[in-house]
Design an enzyme around this catalytic site. Structure first.
Site: not given
Length: 389
Positions: A225-226, A229-231, A247, A287, A340
Protein backbone atom coordinates in the site's frame (compact mmCIF):
# COMPACT_ATOMS: atom_id res chain seq x y z
CA UNK A 1 -3.26 42.07 4.83
CA UNK A 2 -4.04 43.32 8.32
CA UNK A 3 -4.49 40.77 11.12
CA UNK A 4 -8.23 41.49 11.07
CA UNK A 5 -8.42 40.93 7.30
CA UNK A 6 -6.68 37.58 7.73
CA UNK A 7 -9.37 36.59 10.22
CA UNK A 8 -12.09 37.53 7.74
CA UNK A 9 -10.42 35.48 5.01
CA UNK A 10 -10.12 32.45 7.29
CA UNK A 11 -13.82 32.77 8.17
CA UNK A 12 -14.79 32.70 4.49
CA UNK A 13 -12.64 29.63 3.85
CA UNK A 14 -14.01 27.84 6.90
CA UNK A 15 -17.58 28.54 5.81
CA UNK A 16 -16.81 26.83 2.50
CA UNK A 17 -15.21 23.93 4.35
CA UNK A 18 -18.23 23.59 6.65
CA UNK A 19 -20.47 23.59 3.57
CA UNK A 20 -18.64 20.53 2.24
CA UNK A 21 -15.56 21.74 0.35
CA UNK A 22 -12.24 20.10 1.27
CA UNK A 23 -10.12 22.61 3.17
CA UNK A 24 -7.26 22.49 0.65
CA UNK A 25 -9.67 23.20 -2.20
CA UNK A 26 -11.25 26.10 -0.29
CA UNK A 27 -7.81 27.54 0.44
CA UNK A 28 -6.73 27.18 -3.20
CA UNK A 29 -9.87 28.89 -4.48
CA UNK A 30 -9.40 31.73 -2.02
CA UNK A 31 -5.77 32.12 -3.04
CA UNK A 32 -6.64 32.32 -6.74
CA UNK A 33 -9.11 35.08 -6.05
CA UNK A 34 -6.83 36.96 -3.63
CA UNK A 35 -3.76 37.92 -5.63
CA UNK A 36 -3.10 40.73 -3.18
CA UNK A 37 -2.23 38.22 -0.46
CA UNK A 38 1.48 37.68 0.01
CA UNK A 39 3.12 34.42 1.09
CA UNK A 40 3.06 35.52 4.73
CA UNK A 41 -0.65 36.24 4.48
CA UNK A 42 -1.36 32.88 2.86
CA UNK A 43 0.61 30.98 5.48
CA UNK A 44 -1.11 32.87 8.31
CA UNK A 45 -4.59 32.24 6.88
CA UNK A 46 -3.77 28.58 6.32
CA UNK A 47 -2.66 28.22 9.92
CA UNK A 48 -5.86 29.84 11.17
CA UNK A 49 -7.98 27.47 9.08
CA UNK A 50 -6.27 24.26 10.12
CA UNK A 51 -6.04 25.28 13.77
CA UNK A 52 -9.81 25.79 13.67
CA UNK A 53 -10.43 22.40 12.07
CA UNK A 54 -8.27 20.62 14.65
CA UNK A 55 -10.22 22.31 17.46
CA UNK A 56 -13.59 22.46 15.72
CA UNK A 57 -15.78 21.45 18.68
CA UNK A 58 -14.11 23.48 21.42
CA UNK A 59 -13.72 26.59 19.24
CA UNK A 60 -17.38 26.38 18.19
CA UNK A 61 -18.39 26.28 21.86
CA UNK A 62 -16.20 29.26 22.76
CA UNK A 63 -17.20 31.22 19.64
CA UNK A 64 -20.95 30.79 19.83
CA UNK A 65 -21.49 28.43 16.91
CA UNK A 66 -20.06 26.11 14.28
CA UNK A 67 -19.55 28.73 11.58
CA UNK A 68 -16.42 30.28 10.16
CA UNK A 69 -16.98 33.29 12.40
CA UNK A 70 -17.64 31.16 15.45
CA UNK A 71 -14.53 29.02 14.93
CA UNK A 72 -12.22 31.99 14.48
CA UNK A 73 -13.76 33.81 17.41
CA UNK A 74 -13.42 30.69 19.54
CA UNK A 75 -9.78 30.35 18.57
CA UNK A 76 -9.03 33.88 19.72
CA UNK A 77 -10.78 33.28 23.03
CA UNK A 78 -8.95 29.98 23.50
CA UNK A 79 -5.66 31.85 23.03
CA UNK A 80 -6.67 34.51 25.56
CA UNK A 81 -6.92 37.25 22.89
CA UNK A 82 -9.59 39.94 23.25
CA UNK A 83 -11.43 39.82 19.90
CA UNK A 84 -13.14 43.22 20.20
CA UNK A 85 -10.24 45.31 18.79
CA UNK A 86 -10.15 43.03 15.73
CA UNK A 87 -13.91 42.73 15.18
CA UNK A 88 -14.57 46.35 14.23
CA UNK A 89 -16.25 46.05 10.83
CA UNK A 90 -13.83 48.63 9.46
CA UNK A 91 -12.18 47.91 6.14
CA UNK A 92 -11.86 44.13 5.80
CA UNK A 93 -12.26 43.42 9.52
CA UNK A 94 -15.03 41.10 10.80
CA UNK A 95 -18.28 42.75 11.90
CA UNK A 96 -18.47 43.93 15.53
CA UNK A 97 -19.42 41.43 18.21
CA UNK A 98 -23.04 40.97 19.20
CA UNK A 99 -25.06 38.83 21.62
CA UNK A 100 -25.13 35.99 19.07
CA UNK A 101 -21.35 35.68 19.45
CA UNK A 102 -21.53 34.72 23.11
CA UNK A 103 -19.99 31.34 23.73
CA UNK A 104 -19.48 28.95 26.60
CA UNK A 105 -16.67 26.89 28.02
CA UNK A 106 -16.59 23.50 26.28
CA UNK A 107 -17.74 20.55 28.33
CA UNK A 108 -15.02 18.26 29.66
CA UNK A 109 -14.33 15.23 27.53
CA UNK A 110 -14.95 14.94 23.80
CA UNK A 111 -16.07 18.55 23.29
CA UNK A 112 -13.13 20.08 25.17
CA UNK A 113 -10.63 17.68 23.59
CA UNK A 114 -12.09 17.84 20.08
CA UNK A 115 -13.08 14.34 19.07
CA UNK A 116 -16.41 12.73 18.11
CA UNK A 117 -18.70 11.55 20.90
CA UNK A 118 -19.33 8.21 19.23
CA UNK A 119 -15.61 7.34 19.43
CA UNK A 120 -15.30 8.17 23.12
CA UNK A 121 -15.88 4.62 24.46
CA UNK A 122 -13.36 3.01 22.10
CA UNK A 123 -10.72 5.68 22.68
CA UNK A 124 -11.17 5.45 26.45
CA UNK A 125 -10.81 1.66 26.36
CA UNK A 126 -7.78 1.70 24.04
CA UNK A 127 -5.84 4.66 25.48
CA UNK A 128 -6.80 4.42 29.15
CA UNK A 129 -5.19 6.99 31.41
CA UNK A 130 -3.36 8.54 28.41
CA UNK A 131 -6.59 9.51 26.62
CA UNK A 132 -6.72 13.18 27.62
CA UNK A 133 -3.02 13.82 27.05
CA UNK A 134 -3.04 12.18 23.60
CA UNK A 135 -6.23 13.88 22.46
CA UNK A 136 -4.86 17.24 23.59
CA UNK A 137 -1.70 16.74 21.53
CA UNK A 138 -3.84 15.95 18.49
CA UNK A 139 -5.48 19.38 18.87
CA UNK A 140 -2.19 21.11 18.04
CA UNK A 141 0.00 21.38 15.01
CA UNK A 142 2.32 18.44 14.45
CA UNK A 143 6.09 18.82 14.70
CA UNK A 144 7.99 18.72 11.42
CA UNK A 145 10.33 15.76 11.06
CA UNK A 146 12.93 14.83 8.50
CA UNK A 147 14.43 11.45 7.65
CA UNK A 148 18.14 11.40 6.91
CA UNK A 149 18.82 9.39 3.76
CA UNK A 150 21.87 7.33 4.62
CA UNK A 151 22.44 6.63 0.95
CA UNK A 152 23.35 10.32 0.67
CA UNK A 153 25.08 11.07 3.97
CA UNK A 154 25.12 10.93 7.76
CA UNK A 155 22.81 12.53 10.28
CA UNK A 156 25.59 14.93 11.27
CA UNK A 157 26.10 15.93 7.64
CA UNK A 158 22.37 16.54 7.28
CA UNK A 159 22.23 18.72 10.38
CA UNK A 160 25.13 20.80 9.07
CA UNK A 161 23.70 21.10 5.55
CA UNK A 162 20.34 22.22 6.87
CA UNK A 163 21.99 24.72 9.20
CA UNK A 164 23.75 26.26 6.19
CA UNK A 165 20.26 27.19 4.96
CA UNK A 166 19.33 28.43 8.45
CA UNK A 167 17.11 25.41 9.15
CA UNK A 168 17.64 24.25 12.71
CA UNK A 169 17.17 20.58 13.62
CA UNK A 170 17.86 18.14 16.42
CA UNK A 171 18.01 14.33 16.58
CA UNK A 172 14.85 12.60 17.76
CA UNK A 173 14.94 9.35 19.77
CA UNK A 174 12.18 7.53 17.87
CA UNK A 175 14.57 6.62 15.03
CA UNK A 176 18.27 6.96 14.33
CA UNK A 177 17.42 8.70 11.06
CA UNK A 178 14.92 11.17 12.56
CA UNK A 179 15.47 14.91 12.89
CA UNK A 180 12.96 17.29 14.42
CA UNK A 181 12.91 20.72 12.80
CA UNK A 182 13.07 23.47 15.42
CA UNK A 183 13.28 26.56 13.18
CA UNK A 184 12.44 27.61 9.61
CA UNK A 185 10.52 24.50 8.53
CA UNK A 186 9.03 26.33 5.56
CA UNK A 187 12.48 26.61 3.97
CA UNK A 188 13.03 22.85 3.77
CA UNK A 189 11.87 22.11 0.23
CA UNK A 190 14.09 24.82 -1.22
CA UNK A 191 17.15 23.72 0.76
CA UNK A 192 20.18 21.94 -0.74
CA UNK A 193 19.78 19.10 1.75
CA UNK A 194 16.28 18.39 0.45
CA UNK A 195 16.84 18.90 -3.29
CA UNK A 196 19.95 16.70 -3.17
CA UNK A 197 18.05 13.86 -1.51
CA UNK A 198 19.98 14.00 1.76
CA UNK A 199 16.73 14.47 3.72
CA UNK A 200 13.08 13.66 3.14
CA UNK A 201 10.00 14.82 5.03
CA UNK A 202 8.74 11.89 7.13
CA UNK A 203 7.21 11.63 10.58
CA UNK A 204 9.49 10.15 13.24
CA UNK A 205 6.99 7.43 14.18
CA UNK A 206 6.70 6.42 10.54
CA UNK A 207 10.48 6.05 10.54
CA UNK A 208 10.24 3.92 13.69
CA UNK A 209 7.88 1.58 11.82
CA UNK A 210 10.57 0.99 9.18
CA UNK A 211 13.20 0.48 11.89
CA UNK A 212 11.03 -2.34 13.30
CA UNK A 213 11.24 -4.35 10.06
CA UNK A 214 13.78 -7.18 9.55
CA UNK A 215 15.51 -5.49 6.63
CA UNK A 216 18.82 -6.98 5.47
CA UNK A 217 20.68 -6.81 2.17
CA UNK A 218 19.35 -8.97 -0.60
CA UNK A 219 15.71 -9.30 0.46
CA UNK A 220 12.94 -9.09 -2.11
CA UNK A 221 10.44 -6.64 -0.59
CA UNK A 222 7.00 -5.39 -1.57
CA UNK A 223 5.44 -2.18 -0.24
CA UNK A 224 1.85 -3.24 -0.90
CA UNK A 225 0.00 0.00 0.00
CA UNK A 226 2.75 2.36 -1.08
CA UNK A 227 0.80 5.62 -1.49
CA UNK A 228 3.31 8.38 -2.10
CA UNK A 229 6.17 6.01 -1.33
CA UNK A 230 7.60 7.46 1.87
CA UNK A 231 8.06 4.07 3.54
CA UNK A 232 9.42 2.49 0.35
CA UNK A 233 12.06 5.22 0.21
CA UNK A 234 12.92 4.66 3.87
CA UNK A 235 13.31 0.92 3.28
CA UNK A 236 15.53 1.59 0.27
CA UNK A 237 17.84 3.63 2.50
CA UNK A 238 17.94 0.97 5.24
CA UNK A 239 19.35 -1.95 3.19
CA UNK A 240 20.20 -3.03 -0.35
CA UNK A 241 16.87 -4.50 -1.33
CA UNK A 242 15.07 -5.66 -4.44
CA UNK A 243 12.20 -3.30 -3.76
CA UNK A 244 8.82 -3.11 -5.46
CA UNK A 245 5.92 -0.76 -4.73
CA UNK A 246 2.21 -1.25 -5.38
CA UNK A 247 -0.95 0.70 -4.65
CA UNK A 248 -4.57 -0.04 -5.47
CA UNK A 249 -4.67 3.46 -6.99
CA UNK A 250 -1.47 3.83 -9.04
CA UNK A 251 -2.01 7.58 -9.26
CA UNK A 252 -0.90 7.88 -5.64
CA UNK A 253 2.56 6.70 -6.72
CA UNK A 254 2.95 9.19 -9.56
CA UNK A 255 5.67 11.19 -7.76
CA UNK A 256 7.58 8.15 -6.51
CA UNK A 257 9.91 7.73 -9.52
CA UNK A 258 11.15 11.31 -9.17
CA UNK A 259 11.45 11.00 -5.40
CA UNK A 260 13.42 7.77 -5.83
CA UNK A 261 15.72 9.42 -8.37
CA UNK A 262 16.42 12.26 -5.95
CA UNK A 263 17.09 9.76 -3.14
CA UNK A 264 19.32 7.50 -5.21
CA UNK A 265 16.92 4.58 -4.73
CA UNK A 266 15.79 1.88 -7.15
CA UNK A 267 12.09 1.04 -6.76
CA UNK A 268 10.00 -0.81 -9.34
CA UNK A 269 6.28 -0.01 -9.57
CA UNK A 270 3.72 -2.81 -9.86
CA UNK A 271 0.16 -2.69 -11.13
CA UNK A 272 -2.37 -4.89 -9.33
CA UNK A 273 -2.68 -7.14 -12.38
CA UNK A 274 1.07 -7.84 -12.21
CA UNK A 275 1.05 -9.19 -8.66
CA UNK A 276 -0.14 -12.67 -9.58
CA UNK A 277 2.89 -13.34 -11.74
CA UNK A 278 5.47 -12.31 -9.16
CA UNK A 279 7.75 -14.79 -7.37
CA UNK A 280 7.20 -14.97 -3.59
CA UNK A 281 8.52 -12.08 -1.54
CA UNK A 282 10.78 -12.21 1.50
CA UNK A 283 8.89 -9.35 3.15
CA UNK A 284 5.65 -7.55 2.43
CA UNK A 285 4.73 -4.30 4.17
CA UNK A 286 1.01 -3.54 4.24
CA UNK A 287 0.54 0.00 5.58
CA UNK A 288 -3.22 -0.30 5.23
CA UNK A 289 -5.96 2.32 4.85
CA UNK A 290 -7.22 3.25 8.30
CA UNK A 291 -9.05 5.85 10.37
CA UNK A 292 -5.92 8.01 10.54
CA UNK A 293 -6.66 8.65 14.21
CA UNK A 294 -2.96 8.72 15.04
CA UNK A 295 -2.35 11.53 12.54
CA UNK A 296 -5.38 13.76 13.14
CA UNK A 297 -3.16 16.76 13.85
CA UNK A 298 -1.71 16.46 10.32
CA UNK A 299 -5.02 15.61 8.61
CA UNK A 300 -7.69 17.01 10.94
CA UNK A 301 -10.53 16.81 8.44
CA UNK A 302 -10.45 13.03 8.78
CA UNK A 303 -11.42 13.29 12.43
CA UNK A 304 -14.78 14.80 11.54
CA UNK A 305 -15.42 12.72 8.40
CA UNK A 306 -15.03 9.39 10.21
CA UNK A 307 -18.30 7.61 10.96
CA UNK A 308 -19.11 4.22 12.54
CA UNK A 309 -19.99 2.92 9.09
CA UNK A 310 -16.75 4.19 7.57
CA UNK A 311 -14.71 2.63 10.38
CA UNK A 312 -16.46 -0.72 9.91
CA UNK A 313 -15.71 -0.58 6.18
CA UNK A 314 -12.06 0.16 6.90
CA UNK A 315 -11.80 -2.78 9.30
CA UNK A 316 -13.24 -5.11 6.65
CA UNK A 317 -10.77 -3.77 4.09
CA UNK A 318 -7.83 -4.23 6.47
CA UNK A 319 -8.78 -7.86 7.08
CA UNK A 320 -9.12 -8.42 3.33
CA UNK A 321 -5.69 -6.93 2.65
CA UNK A 322 -4.13 -9.28 5.20
CA UNK A 323 -5.78 -12.21 3.44
CA UNK A 324 -4.62 -10.93 0.05
CA UNK A 325 -0.96 -10.38 0.91
CA UNK A 326 -0.33 -13.53 2.95
CA UNK A 327 -0.02 -15.77 -0.16
CA UNK A 328 2.55 -13.39 -1.67
CA UNK A 329 5.18 -14.44 0.89
CA UNK A 330 7.60 -17.32 0.68
CA UNK A 331 7.74 -19.88 3.50
CA UNK A 332 9.69 -18.23 6.29
CA UNK A 333 8.86 -14.76 4.97
CA UNK A 334 7.70 -11.74 6.98
CA UNK A 335 4.41 -9.86 6.76
CA UNK A 336 4.49 -6.38 8.33
CA UNK A 337 1.10 -4.79 9.07
CA UNK A 338 0.97 -1.07 9.87
CA UNK A 339 -1.59 1.65 10.47
CA UNK A 340 -1.56 5.27 11.62
CA UNK A 341 -4.44 4.44 13.97
CA UNK A 342 -4.78 4.51 17.75
CA UNK A 343 -7.74 2.09 17.76
CA UNK A 344 -7.29 -1.52 18.84
CA UNK A 345 -9.96 -2.74 16.41
CA UNK A 346 -7.71 -1.63 13.54
CA UNK A 347 -4.52 -2.86 15.17
CA UNK A 348 -4.18 -5.61 17.77
CA UNK A 349 -7.62 -7.03 17.00
CA UNK A 350 -6.82 -7.40 13.31
CA UNK A 351 -3.61 -9.27 14.06
CA UNK A 352 -5.32 -11.54 16.59
CA UNK A 353 -8.08 -12.38 14.09
CA UNK A 354 -5.58 -13.11 11.31
CA UNK A 355 -3.49 -15.41 13.50
CA UNK A 356 -6.57 -17.25 14.74
CA UNK A 357 -7.71 -17.89 11.16
CA UNK A 358 -4.27 -18.72 9.70
CA UNK A 359 -2.26 -21.50 11.37
CA UNK A 360 1.38 -21.42 10.43
CA UNK A 361 1.93 -17.76 11.21
CA UNK A 362 3.52 -16.33 14.37
CA UNK A 363 3.78 -12.82 15.76
CA UNK A 364 7.43 -11.73 15.84
CA UNK A 365 6.92 -8.24 17.24
CA UNK A 366 4.22 -5.67 17.86
CA UNK A 367 4.40 -1.99 18.80
CA UNK A 368 1.92 0.84 19.22
CA UNK A 369 3.29 4.40 19.14
CA UNK A 370 1.35 7.43 20.36
CA UNK A 371 1.96 11.19 20.08
CA UNK A 372 3.21 11.09 23.67
CA UNK A 373 6.46 9.76 22.17
CA UNK A 374 6.76 12.76 19.88
CA UNK A 375 5.60 11.53 16.50
CA UNK A 376 2.22 10.48 15.15
CA UNK A 377 0.25 7.54 16.41
CA UNK A 378 1.29 4.34 14.60
CA UNK A 379 0.98 0.60 15.00
CA UNK A 380 3.22 -2.08 13.49
CA UNK A 381 3.16 -5.84 13.84
CA UNK A 382 5.63 -8.21 12.17
CA UNK A 383 4.36 -11.74 11.46
CA UNK A 384 6.36 -14.67 10.13
CA UNK A 385 5.20 -17.50 7.95
CA UNK A 386 6.21 -21.00 9.01
CA UNK A 387 9.18 -22.11 6.92
CA UNK A 388 7.52 -25.48 6.30
CA UNK A 389 4.34 -24.01 4.77
Amino acid sequence: MTPAARLSAAMQILDRYLAGSPAEQALTNWGRGSRFAGSGDRNAVRDLVFDAIRCRRSYAALGGGETGRGLILGGLRAAGVDPAPLFTGEGHAPAPLGPEDDGHSPEAGAEALDYPDWLAPALAADLGADLAAIMDLLRHRAPVFLRVNRNRGTREAAIAALAADDIQTEPHPLAETALRVTANARRIQASDAYTSGLVELQDAASQAVIAALPLVDGLRVLDYCAGGGGKALAMAAAARLRLLAHDADPRRMRDLPERARRAGAKISLLETAQLAGQPPFDLVLADVPCSGSGSWRRAPEGKWLLTPERLADLCRLQAQILRDVAPLLRPGGWLAYATCSLLAQENEAQIAAFLAANPGWTRQSERRLTPLEGGDGFFVAVLRRDSRR
